[in-house]
Design an enzyme around this catalytic site. Structure first.
Site, PDB file in Angstrom:
ATOM      1  CG  HIS A 136      24.944  62.697  43.624  1.00 15.55           C
ATOM      2  ND1 HIS A 136      25.843  63.725  43.696  1.00 15.55           N
ATOM      3  CD2 HIS A 136      25.023  62.068  44.823  1.00 15.55           C
ATOM      4  CE1 HIS A 136      26.437  63.712  44.878  1.00 15.55           C
ATOM      5  NE2 HIS A 136      25.944  62.707  45.576  1.00 15.55           N
ATOM      6  NE  ARG A 175      32.886  63.141  49.425  1.00 18.04           N
ATOM      7  CZ  ARG A 175      32.037  62.475  50.195  1.00 18.04           C
ATOM      8  NH1 ARG A 175      31.204  61.615  49.668  1.00 18.04           N
ATOM      9  NH2 ARG A 175      32.013  62.645  51.499  1.00 18.04           N
ATOM     10  CD  GLU A 215      26.573  65.149  40.856  1.00 21.74           C
ATOM     11  OE1 GLU A 215      25.717  65.672  41.608  1.00 21.74           O
ATOM     12  OE2 GLU A 215      27.209  64.141  41.171  1.00 21.74           O
TER      13      GLU A 215
END
Length: 163
Positions: free
Chosen positions: A150, A104, A133
């Protein structure tokens, strides 16, 4: 080295082996435990940091503070959204630690990480997750930080399981 190689350069930098290193796995759930299992054959000392895990004979269950001062490598696999590694915690790490975050973005205070990278407390880092992001922050300027967008769970098989 990869970036230099792609630029046509042949630069070799000496690295370090996993054998004999102490690896702290913060968050010892399904993924953290699996990461630890994969590390075992490399001869590492495994430290687990997790408030709900019971000790077993193949890893040592420790507090976060203990893990920070002992670990050569810290890998985050914790759930939740609270910061675990801020400036106070990163000030405690063993100089030269490697930090991996595929869990995270909020678990690591980015400004504290940048300060720790700048002064050498953190030798290198890998980040696959970010608070915002797509990521456009300052970590892009650190050649000793590997950044991925990610994609830790971005496989056909994982996506099918998630659906």
């Amino acid at each position: 080295m990869d970036q230099a190689f792609h630029a046509g350069e042949w630069n070799k930098a000496i690295g370090t082996q996993l054998m004999g290193k102490t690896v702290a796995v913060i968050g010892f759930g399904r993924i953290g435990r699996r990461v630890a299992e994969l590390l075992r054959p490399f001869g590492v000392r495994l430290l687990a940091v997790d408030p709900v895990v019971r000790a077993e004979d193949w890893f040592e269950l420790v507090s976060l503070d203990d893990a920070l001062v002992r670990a050569d490598i810290i890998t985050l696999h914790s759930s939740g959204g609270q910061c675990i590694l801020g400036s106070k915690e990163l000030a405690k790490v063993k100089r030269g630690v490697f930090l991996l975050n595929g869990s995270r973005g909020q678990l690591v205070d980015e400004k504290a990480l940048i300060a720790a990278l700048a002064d050498g407390r953190v030798t290198a880092a890998w980040c696959d997750v970010f608070i915002e992001e797509p990521y456009r922050g300052e970590l892009i300027n650190f050649p000793n930080v590997l950044l991925t967008p990610h994609v830790g769970s971005y496989t056909v098989e994982c996506r099918r399981q998630m659906e």
